[in-house]
Design a protein around this motif. Structure first.
Motif, PDB file in Angstrom:
ATOM      1  N   GLY A 193      36.945  39.318  32.452  1.00 37.53           N
ATOM      2  CA  GLY A 193      36.344  39.777  32.537  1.00 37.53           C
ATOM      3  C   GLY A 193      36.779  41.479  34.192  1.00 37.53           C
ATOM      4  N   ARG A 194      36.322  42.444  34.367  1.00 41.19           N
ATOM      5  CA  ARG A 194      36.907  43.235  35.099  1.00 41.19           C
ATOM      6  C   ARG A 194      36.430  43.000  36.309  1.00 41.19           C
ATOM      7  NH1 ARG A 194      35.260  49.115  35.926  1.00 41.19           N
ATOM      8  NH2 ARG A 194      34.258  49.135  38.756  1.00 41.19           N
ATOM      9  N   LYS A 195      35.395  42.493  36.926  1.00 41.47           N
ATOM     10  CA  LYS A 195      35.879  42.077  37.760  1.00 41.47           C
ATOM     11  C   LYS A 195      37.103  40.600  38.450  1.00 41.47           C
ATOM     12  CE  LYS A 195      33.244  38.071  41.309  1.00 41.47           C
ATOM     13  NZ  LYS A 195      32.186  37.657  41.619  1.00 41.47           N
ATOM     14  N   SER A 196      37.397  39.885  37.443  1.00 37.91           N
ATOM     15  CA  SER A 196      38.073  39.750  38.111  1.00 37.91           C
ATOM     16  C   SER A 196      39.639  40.087  38.142  1.00 37.91           C
ATOM     17  CB  SER A 196      38.699  38.202  36.406  1.00 37.91           C
ATOM     18  OG  SER A 196      37.360  37.021  36.416  1.00 37.91           O
ATOM     19  N   TRP A 197      40.168  41.229  36.776  1.00 38.85           N
ATOM     20  CA  TRP A 197      41.015  42.084  36.829  1.00 38.85           C
ATOM     21  C   TRP A 197      41.325  42.980  38.252  1.00 38.85           C
ATOM     22  CZ3 TRP A 197      45.066  42.354  34.491  1.00 38.85           C
ATOM     23  CH2 TRP A 197      44.920  41.830  33.152  1.00 38.85           C
ATOM     24  N   ILE A 198      39.824  43.405  38.852  1.00 43.62           N
ATOM     25  CA  ILE A 198      39.913  43.458  40.049  1.00 43.62           C
ATOM     26  C   ILE A 198      40.635  42.885  40.764  1.00 43.62           C
ATOM     27  CG2 ILE A 198      38.555  44.783  42.444  1.00 43.62           C
ATOM     28  CD1 ILE A 198      36.815  45.572  40.069  1.00 43.62           C
ATOM     29  N   PHE A 199      39.211  41.422  41.293  1.00 48.44           N
ATOM     30  CA  PHE A 199      39.615  40.339  42.344  1.00 48.44           C
ATOM     31  C   PHE A 199      41.607  40.064  42.202  1.00 48.44           C
ATOM     32  CE2 PHE A 199      35.484  40.819  43.439  1.00 48.44           C
ATOM     33  CZ  PHE A 199      36.083  40.521  44.642  1.00 48.44           C
ATOM     34  N   LEU A 200      41.889  40.020  41.699  1.00 44.74           N
ATOM     35  CA  LEU A 200      43.224  39.392  40.561  1.00 44.74           C
ATOM     36  C   LEU A 200      44.921  40.784  41.359  1.00 44.74           C
ATOM     37  CD1 LEU A 200      43.194  37.382  37.314  1.00 44.74           C
ATOM     38  CD2 LEU A 200      43.445  36.772  39.756  1.00 44.74           C
ATOM     39  N   ILE A 201      44.016  42.213  41.117  1.00 46.03           N
ATOM     40  CA  ILE A 201      44.619  42.787  41.416  1.00 46.03           C
ATOM     41  C   ILE A 201      44.977  43.309  43.478  1.00 46.03           C
ATOM     42  CG2 ILE A 201      45.128  45.097  41.343  1.00 46.03           C
ATOM     43  CD1 ILE A 201      44.089  45.526  38.650  1.00 46.03           C
ATOM     44  N   LEU A 202      44.164  43.007  43.890  1.00 46.72           N
ATOM     45  CA  LEU A 202      43.759  43.074  44.960  1.00 46.72           C
ATOM     46  C   LEU A 202      44.832  41.228  45.573  1.00 46.72           C
ATOM     47  CD1 LEU A 202      39.959  43.887  45.908  1.00 46.72           C
ATOM     48  CD2 LEU A 202      42.095  45.665  46.096  1.00 46.72           C
ATOM     49  N   SER A 203      44.254  40.428  44.556  1.00 42.14           N
ATOM     50  CA  SER A 203      45.099  39.430  45.003  1.00 42.14           C
ATOM     51  C   SER A 203      46.836  39.664  45.389  1.00 42.14           C
ATOM     52  CB  SER A 203      45.202  37.991  44.317  1.00 42.14           C
ATOM     53  OG  SER A 203      45.447  36.943  44.729  1.00 42.14           O
ATOM     54  N   GLY A 204      47.202  40.078  43.954  1.00 39.59           N
ATOM     55  CA  GLY A 204      48.382  40.435  43.892  1.00 39.59           C
ATOM     56  C   GLY A 204      48.777  42.031  45.188  1.00 39.59           C
ATOM     57  N   LEU A 205      48.521  42.441  45.713  1.00 37.59           N
ATOM     58  CA  LEU A 205      48.239  42.764  46.341  1.00 37.59           C
ATOM     59  C   LEU A 205      48.588  42.655  48.373  1.00 37.59           C
ATOM     60  CD1 LEU A 205      45.871  46.774  45.688  1.00 37.59           C
ATOM     61  CD2 LEU A 205      48.755  46.589  45.767  1.00 37.59           C
ATOM     62  N   ALA A 206      47.576  41.592  48.823  1.00 28.05           N
ATOM     63  CA  ALA A 206      47.873  40.936  49.520  1.00 28.05           C
ATOM     64  C   ALA A 206      49.128  39.830  49.266  1.00 28.05           C
ATOM     65  CB  ALA A 206      46.396  39.491  49.595  1.00 28.05           C
ATOM     66  N   THR A 207      49.280  39.358  47.827  1.00 28.81           N
ATOM     67  CA  THR A 207      50.998  38.497  48.050  1.00 28.81           C
ATOM     68  C   THR A 207      51.782  39.616  48.245  1.00 28.81           C
ATOM     69  OG1 THR A 207      49.636  37.293  46.227  1.00 28.81           O
ATOM     70  CG2 THR A 207      51.910  37.427  46.090  1.00 28.81           C
ATOM     71  N   GLY A 208      51.519  41.243  48.026  1.00 33.33           N
ATOM     72  CA  GLY A 208      52.825  42.091  48.129  1.00 33.33           C
ATOM     73  C   GLY A 208      52.829  41.708  49.713  1.00 33.33           C
TER      74      GLY A 208
END
Length: 137
Positions: A61-76
């Motif tokens: 879902g859209r919410k999951s995409w947004i939070f997974l992308i944000l999590s990826g940015l934080a990981t990076g």
């Protein structure tokens, strides 16, 4: 079973720090992070295809995409800062400070996820904080 994976995660994270410190010698920290990231991407997508999990992509879902992308940015951002810290400092000082993420995570889980703080978790946070301070002084 979660505990086995958590212990393996800690083990691999420890080995990662040692390997990174040796590997980063004479290499720009951002370049080293990029190389590490490519390896992680290949490994992660390999696991996706090995387990057949790619079939679940359309269901995200859209919410999951947004939070997974944000999590990826934080990981990076975390990896970029970690590798720079490793390049500039000693692993024995950088790694304990990095592990303060446990304390910060518990605080954020309390504030944003409304998870409970127990006396045991408060004591654990205090001990991790005190231990980190002792190790870096």
């Amino acid at each position: 079973m979660w505990m086995v994976f958590a212990v393996l995660s800690a083990l691999f994270a420890a080995v990662t720090s040692i390997l990174a410190k040796v590997g980063i010698d004479g290499v720009d920290s951002n370049l080293a992070t990029a190389i590490r990231t490519v390896v992680v991407v290949l490994l992660a997508w390999g696991m996706v295809f090995l387990t057949g999990a790619q079939d679940g992509i359309p269901a995200i879902g859209r919410k999951s995409w947004i939070f997974l992308i944000l999590s990826g940015l934080a990981t990076g951002a975390s990896w970029i800062c970690y590798y720079r810290a490793l390049q500039l400092g000693e692993v024995s000082k950088v790694a304990p400070i990095d592990k303060l993420s446990t304390v910060i995570t518990l605080i954020l889980a309390f504030v944003f996820l409304h998870e409970r703080f127990t006396p045991k978790s408060l004591l654990g946070c205090a001990l991790i904080g005190a231990g980190t301070l002792l190790m870096v002084l």
